[in-house]
Design a protein around this motif. Structure first.
Motif, PDB file in Angstrom:
ATOM      1  N   GLN A 188       0.849  -1.150   0.004  1.00  0.00           N
ATOM      2  CA  GLN A 188       0.123   0.096   0.175  1.00  0.00           C
ATOM      3  C   GLN A 188       1.056   1.342  -0.153  1.00  0.00           C
ATOM      4  OE1 GLN A 188      -2.846  -0.120   3.048  1.00  0.00           O
ATOM      5  NE2 GLN A 188      -3.380  -2.198   2.914  1.00  0.00           N
ATOM      6  N   HIS A 189       1.876   1.297   0.827  1.00  0.00           N
ATOM      7  CA  HIS A 189       2.978   2.480   0.815  1.00  0.00           C
ATOM      8  C   HIS A 189       3.598   2.712  -0.392  1.00  0.00           C
ATOM      9  CE1 HIS A 189       3.608   5.960   3.565  1.00  0.00           C
ATOM     10  NE2 HIS A 189       4.894   5.655   3.292  1.00  0.00           N
ATOM     11  N   ARG A 190       4.002   1.565  -1.163  1.00  0.00           N
ATOM     12  CA  ARG A 190       4.521   1.920  -2.566  1.00  0.00           C
ATOM     13  C   ARG A 190       3.548   2.737  -3.474  1.00  0.00           C
ATOM     14  NH1 ARG A 190       6.537  -3.629  -1.558  1.00  0.00           N
ATOM     15  NH2 ARG A 190       4.773  -4.569  -2.477  1.00  0.00           N
ATOM     16  N   VAL A 191       2.422   2.236  -3.278  1.00  0.00           N
ATOM     17  CA  VAL A 191       1.397   3.040  -4.030  1.00  0.00           C
ATOM     18  C   VAL A 191       1.481   4.543  -3.652  1.00  0.00           C
ATOM     19  CG1 VAL A 191      -1.177   3.642  -4.228  1.00  0.00           C
ATOM     20  CG2 VAL A 191      -0.211   1.166  -4.552  1.00  0.00           C
ATOM     21  N   HIS A 192       1.670   4.787  -2.389  1.00  0.00           N
ATOM     22  CA  HIS A 192       1.364   6.166  -1.804  1.00  0.00           C
ATOM     23  C   HIS A 192       2.515   6.855  -2.400  1.00  0.00           C
ATOM     24  CE1 HIS A 192       0.719   9.497   0.665  1.00  0.00           C
ATOM     25  NE2 HIS A 192       2.249   9.217   1.320  1.00  0.00           N
ATOM     26  N   HIS A 193       3.879   6.408  -2.583  1.00  0.00           N
ATOM     27  CA  HIS A 193       4.974   7.239  -2.558  1.00  0.00           C
ATOM     28  C   HIS A 193       4.988   7.273  -4.431  1.00  0.00           C
ATOM     29  CE1 HIS A 193       7.822   8.142   0.671  1.00  0.00           C
ATOM     30  NE2 HIS A 193       6.530   7.309   1.376  1.00  0.00           N
ATOM     31  N   ALA A 194       4.127   6.568  -5.060  1.00  0.00           N
ATOM     32  CA  ALA A 194       4.295   6.517  -6.667  1.00  0.00           C
ATOM     33  C   ALA A 194       3.522   7.605  -7.242  1.00  0.00           C
ATOM     34  CB  ALA A 194       3.406   5.422  -7.038  1.00  0.00           C
ATOM     35  N   ILE A 200      -1.462   8.507  -7.350  1.00  0.00           N
ATOM     36  CA  ILE A 200      -1.344   9.983  -6.718  1.00  0.00           C
ATOM     37  C   ILE A 200      -2.373  10.118  -5.688  1.00  0.00           C
ATOM     38  CG2 ILE A 200      -1.429  12.602  -7.288  1.00  0.00           C
ATOM     39  CD1 ILE A 200       1.127  11.552  -8.157  1.00  0.00           C
ATOM     40  N   ASP A 201      -1.871  10.574  -4.488  1.00  0.00           N
ATOM     41  CA  ASP A 201      -2.634  10.996  -3.184  1.00  0.00           C
ATOM     42  C   ASP A 201      -3.438  10.078  -2.915  1.00  0.00           C
ATOM     43  OD1 ASP A 201      -1.534  13.641  -3.430  1.00  0.00           O
ATOM     44  OD2 ASP A 201      -3.169  14.499  -4.818  1.00  0.00           O
ATOM     45  N   LYS A 202      -2.987   8.646  -2.953  1.00  0.00           N
ATOM     46  CA  LYS A 202      -3.762   7.584  -2.471  1.00  0.00           C
ATOM     47  C   LYS A 202      -2.888   6.959  -1.185  1.00  0.00           C
ATOM     48  CE  LYS A 202      -6.921   7.825  -5.714  1.00  0.00           C
ATOM     49  NZ  LYS A 202      -8.378   8.270  -5.358  1.00  0.00           N
ATOM     50  N   ASN A 203      -3.841   6.318  -0.452  1.00  0.00           N
ATOM     51  CA  ASN A 203      -3.149   5.513   0.633  1.00  0.00           C
ATOM     52  C   ASN A 203      -2.519   6.441   1.644  1.00  0.00           C
ATOM     53  OD1 ASN A 203      -4.073   3.333  -0.716  1.00  0.00           O
ATOM     54  ND2 ASN A 203      -2.369   2.407  -1.125  1.00  0.00           N
ATOM     55  N   LEU A 204      -3.245   7.380   2.355  1.00  0.00           N
ATOM     56  CA  LEU A 204      -2.557   8.384   3.315  1.00  0.00           C
ATOM     57  C   LEU A 204      -2.579   7.939   4.866  1.00  0.00           C
ATOM     58  CD1 LEU A 204      -4.853  11.177   1.448  1.00  0.00           C
ATOM     59  CD2 LEU A 204      -2.374  10.946   1.201  1.00  0.00           C
ATOM     60  N   TRP A 211      -8.890   4.223   7.433  1.00  0.00           N
ATOM     61  CA  TRP A 211      -9.171   5.401   7.250  1.00  0.00           C
ATOM     62  C   TRP A 211      -9.174   5.632   5.467  1.00  0.00           C
ATOM     63  CZ3 TRP A 211     -10.767   5.896  11.713  1.00  0.00           C
ATOM     64  CH2 TRP A 211     -10.072   5.647  12.731  1.00  0.00           C
ATOM     65  N   ASP A 212      -8.415   5.087   4.861  1.00  0.00           N
ATOM     66  CA  ASP A 212      -8.444   5.196   3.501  1.00  0.00           C
ATOM     67  C   ASP A 212      -9.545   4.519   2.912  1.00  0.00           C
ATOM     68  OD1 ASP A 212      -5.801   6.528   2.528  1.00  0.00           O
ATOM     69  OD2 ASP A 212      -4.962   4.960   3.807  1.00  0.00           O
TER      70      ASP A 212
END
Length: 422
Positions: A188-194, A200-204, A211-212
């Motif tokens: 999930q955090h790989r997605v966030h940093h992509a 973009i702007d996902k998995n905060l 929460w997401d």
């Protein structure tokens, strides 16, 4: 602050050790290489952050104890249930703080450093801000204050909550089954940093991913969309202090340049990346259009400069660990001077990593200043009390800083960038 400094004595070696394990695992098992300069830049950014936080630099707009005193509806004791409620409240506040940082121009400046690496590894997790100088976070903890969560509980859990976000910054762990529905995972955090359009702007979320899922910002890592890392407006520098304030500088420039008074005001609160139309047309900024085919920041670097950068990072880390170990004895004024040496040092050697022409002046100036301080005080902030030759070792370090700055500027010409030659 003294207890926080004491905790860092153990936390820093632990995190650096895990980074080294990942480097060795990637090299020996996965045939994946860390970018040396990127890793040095990431770890150096972490050092600037802990120096800033350990010195308590910043302006607190409102404190949690104040909110607790005036808003608490009930008074509860520190039972196990209180710790659970407090942790959930911290994570809820963290989600919204993270979301603000991604969606509002002004707040993005305090978070862009964390996304600035074009790699994704444990080292980039340590890219933490020094530009978060306005302390407003307590406002997001109003739910905890309403429930009467004691300040001591928040104070204990806050660093634990932060440190628990370290482990998932890695490419070496795949999807984790049912845990993907509960906690934030590496996938999930790989997605966030992509920087892919889909990601973009996902998995905060920070610890819990619920929460997401609740607020519509969740995105699964897709097999056919490999994450590409960095920021859409590339930093183009290894210097973490510059990265911390790049976005703020752009906002200030756009505020000055636009002719619209309304735009001068609203630019700070508009969505991240928004710019006034007249400024955007006249002063274009590089933005990555094709995330799969862009040139990463990798200026020509010799093995000698890489080795020297690692040396500077290691020695700076040991100096800082001594600062935390001797925190109380050094005193506040001494800590400010010590912290200044660390900050200027990081700025200087990362500028040298960038091959900036002004790096030599910074390095020579801090080297000379360090030697003068040792000569004047006949010590290095009390180091001789622990090791009689300690100040001599630090003096040798400053001499080496001066000599190598001269060498890499004027003698290693085959790697010098054109603007430095001029």
């Amino acid at each position: 602050m003294e207890s926080y400094a004491a905790a860092l004595l153990y936390a820093i070696p632990f995190f650096v050790g895990l980074v080294l394990v990942e480097v060795l695992y990637g090299r020996l098992v996965k045939n994946q290489m860390h970018n040396v300069m990127d890793t040095v830049s990431s770890l150096s950014s972490g050092l600037t952050n802990v120096v800033k936080d350990s010195l308590g630099l910043g302006i607190i707009l409102i404190s949690y104890p104040f909110l607790l005193e005036h808003l608490a509806l009930v008074e509860i004791k520190a039972t196990w249930l209180v710790w659970v409620v407090a942790f959930i409240a911290l994570d809820f506040a963290g989600y919204w703080n993270h979301r603000l940082s991604h969606h509002i121009n002004f707040f993005w400046n305090q978070h862009v450093i964390h996304h600035s690496s074009e790699e994704f590894n444990l080292a980039c997790a340590l890219r933490q801000p020094i530009s978060n100088l306005l302390g407003y976070y307590a406002l997001l903890l109003i739910p905890a204050a309403l429930f009467g969560v004691p300040n001591t509980v928040i104070a204990v859990l806050a660093p634990i909550h932060l440190f628990a976000q370290f482990w998932y910054h890695t490419r070496h762990i795949g999807k984790m089954g049912w845990l993907e529905y509960v906690i934030v995972t590496p996938s999930q955090h790989r997605v966030h940093h992509a920087i892919n359009r889909e990601y973009i702007d996902k998995n905060l979320g920070q610890i819990f991913c619920v929460w997401d899922r609740m607020f519509g910002t969740f995105q699964e890592e897709l097999d056919d969309v490999p994450p590409q890392y960095g920021v859409l407006k590339p930093a183009h520098t290894w210097n973490p202090i510059i990265i911390n304030f790049q976005h703020l500088w752009r906002l200030m420039q756009d505020t000055w340049r636009t002719k619209s008074y309304w735009d001068k005001l609203r630019i700070w609160f508009m969505p991240t990346g928004w710019r006034p139309a007249d400024v955007k047309e006249k002063y274009p900024v590089e933005i990555i259009e094709d995330v799969y085919h862009f040139e990463k920041y990798q200026p020509s670097t010799s093995w000698g400069l890489k080795a020297y950068s690692i040396f500077q990072l290691v020695f700076t880390t040991f100096l800082m660990l001594f600062m935390f170990y001797n925190y109380a004895e050094i005193g506040f004024d001494g800590l400010l001077y010590f912290g200044a040496f660390v900050m200027v040092g990081i700025f200087g050697y990362t500028a040298l990593m960038d091959r900036k022409g002004y790096a030599i002046w910074i390095e020579v100036a801090r080297g000379v200043a360090g030697l003068i301080l040792i000569y004047w005080t006949n010590d290095w902030f009390g180091l001789d009390a622990f090791w009689s030759y300690g100040s001599y070792l630090v003096a040798l370090y400053f001499l080496a800083t001066i000599m190598f700055a001269v060498y890499f500027t004027y003698f290693e010409k085959s790697f010098v960038s054109p603007d430095l030659v001029s």
